[in-house]
Design an enzyme around this catalytic site. Structure first.
Site, PDB file in Angstrom:
ATOM      1  N   ALA A   1       1.782  23.327 -24.792  1.00  0.00           N
ATOM      2  CA  ALA A   1       0.361  23.575 -25.048  1.00  0.00           C
ATOM      3  C   ALA A   1      -0.322  23.981 -23.750  1.00  0.00           C
ATOM      4  CB  ALA A   1      -0.293  22.320 -25.620  1.00  0.00           C
TER       5      ALA A   1
ATOM      6  N   ASN B   1       8.980  13.376 -17.148  1.00  0.00           N
ATOM      7  CA  ASN B   1       8.359  12.531 -16.119  1.00  0.00           C
ATOM      8  C   ASN B   1       9.159  11.257 -15.865  1.00  0.00           C
ATOM      9  OD1 ASN B   1       5.284  13.350 -17.788  1.00  0.00           O
ATOM     10  ND2 ASN B   1       6.178  14.441 -16.046  1.00  0.00           N
TER      11      ASN B   1
ATOM     12  N   ARG C   1      -2.233   9.776 -16.358  1.00  0.00           N
ATOM     13  CA  ARG C   1      -3.495   9.833 -17.097  1.00  0.00           C
ATOM     14  C   ARG C   1      -3.322  10.528 -18.441  1.00  0.00           C
ATOM     15  NH1 ARG C   1      -5.552  14.828 -17.649  1.00  0.00           N
ATOM     16  NH2 ARG C   1      -4.649  16.404 -16.259  1.00  0.00           N
TER      17      ARG C   1
ATOM     18  N   CYS D   1      -1.193  15.342 -14.143  1.00  0.00           N
ATOM     19  CA  CYS D   1      -1.046  14.436 -15.288  1.00  0.00           C
ATOM     20  C   CYS D   1      -0.492  13.099 -14.803  1.00  0.00           C
ATOM     21  CB  CYS D   1      -0.113  15.045 -16.326  1.00  0.00           C
ATOM     22  SG  CYS D   1      -0.762  16.536 -17.105  1.00  0.00           S
TER      23      CYS D   1
ATOM     24  N   ARG E   1       0.816  -1.223   0.000  1.00  0.00           N
ATOM     25  CA  ARG E   1       0.000   0.000   0.000  1.00  0.00           C
ATOM     26  C   ARG E   1       0.846   1.267   0.000  1.00  0.00           C
ATOM     27  NH1 ARG E   1      -3.391  -2.122   5.098  1.00  0.00           N
ATOM     28  NH2 ARG E   1      -1.241  -2.720   5.601  1.00  0.00           N
TER      29      ARG E   1
END
EC number: 2.1.1.45
Length: 295
Positions: free
Chosen positions: A294, A203, A192, A167, A148
């Site tokens: 963007a 990332n 996502r 994101c 967990r």
């Protein structure tokens, strides 16, 4: 010449999106090429996955991550380090919503990581809440078998108050059994929204670095924790149409050997690092590629 197959998987995904992705409208009005549901995997044991087919802004990766770790949501703090990657988001957020003062990004990543569940008032306030990062470190040290160990940035209560909803939403950490006197820490990130041109290379490096840092501070005199794997699940995978030219150039480049990373600060306090503590060795990238963010 040895092929860097780990970077090649990223280039293969770029190629898939470019040539097989469907055309879609999007929030920014630029338009995208899209595929859905992909995964990359990187071995952190002997190298560090900083892409070589374009120069990645390493200082930005490190300073942004340390800023997240600090719990800060004040873009001026990041600016003081010479990193301005969040400035356009801050300006757009202030102009469109004006919920907080101009340098305040709302309850984004750092706040969720260190103060989950608290009511966000502004970037200058002091908060309690759930310190997810420290909880993960404590669990690694005391219950390494636990399933967990999750770092959550997504918070439906707070998303509308953020300059940009997360994101990269959920990171799940896993500790191996002891092998040759040490355990391995691996990270599985769910993202996502995956901007393949600008966001994803950043990332990959950021969560690889976070895995290194958590392994470093979780190690004790009796238990050595080292980085294992970084697994990156990408949900909505897209390329903005104004990035197509640059990314077409990138997929023509042959990836080089990944660099290595050394953490030279031996402290075990996750809040006590600076960018000078992370030494990147043998990074030999191709030139940077210009791509507009963007909004």
């Amino acid at each position: 010449m040895d092929i860097n197959n780990e970077e090649k998987q990223y280039l293969n995904l770029l190629e898939k999106v470019l040539f097989q992705g469907e055309d879609r409208d999007d929030r920014t009005g630029i338009g995208t090429k899209n595929v859905f549901g992909e995964q990359l995997k990187f071995n952190l044991r002997t190298s560090f996955p900083l892409l070589t087919t374009k120069k990645v802004f390493w200082k930005g990766v490190v300073e942004e991550l340390l800023w997240f770790i600090s719990g800060s949501t004040d873009v001026s703090v990041l600016n003081q380090k010479g990193v301005k990657i969040w400035n356009k988001n801050a300006e757009s957020f202030y102009t469109q919503q004006n919920l907080f003062k101009k340098n305040d990004l709302g309850p984004i990543y750092g706040f969720q990581w260190r103060h989950y569940g608290e009511n966000y008032i502004g970037c200058d306030n002091k908060y309690g809440g759930i310190d997810q990062l420290k909880n993960i470190i404590t669990t690694i040290q005391n219950e390494p078998w636990d399933r967990r160990m999750i770092l959550l940035a997504w918070n439906p209560k707070d998303n509308s108050k953020m300059a940009l909803p997360p994101c990269h939403c959920i990171a799940h950490f896993d500790v191996s059994s002891k092998i040759n006197g040490k355990r391995e820490l691996s990270c599985h990130l769910f993202q996502r929204s995956a901007d393949m041109g600008l966001g994803v290379p950043f990332n990959i490096a950021s969560y690889a670095l976070l895995t290194h840092i958590i392994a470093h501070v979780s190690s004790t005199n009796t238990e050595l924790i080292v980085p294992g794997d970084f697994v990156h699940t990408l949900s909505n995978v897209h390329i903005y149409k104004n990035h197509i030219k640059a990314l077409t150039e990138q997929i023509s480049r042959i990836p080089r050997k990944f660099p290595t990373l050394e953490i030279i600060n031996k402290n075990k306090n996750i809040d006590a690092f600076s960018s000078k503590d992370f030494v990147l060795k043998d990074y030999n990238p191709y030139p940077a590629l210009e791509m507009e963010m963007a909004l």
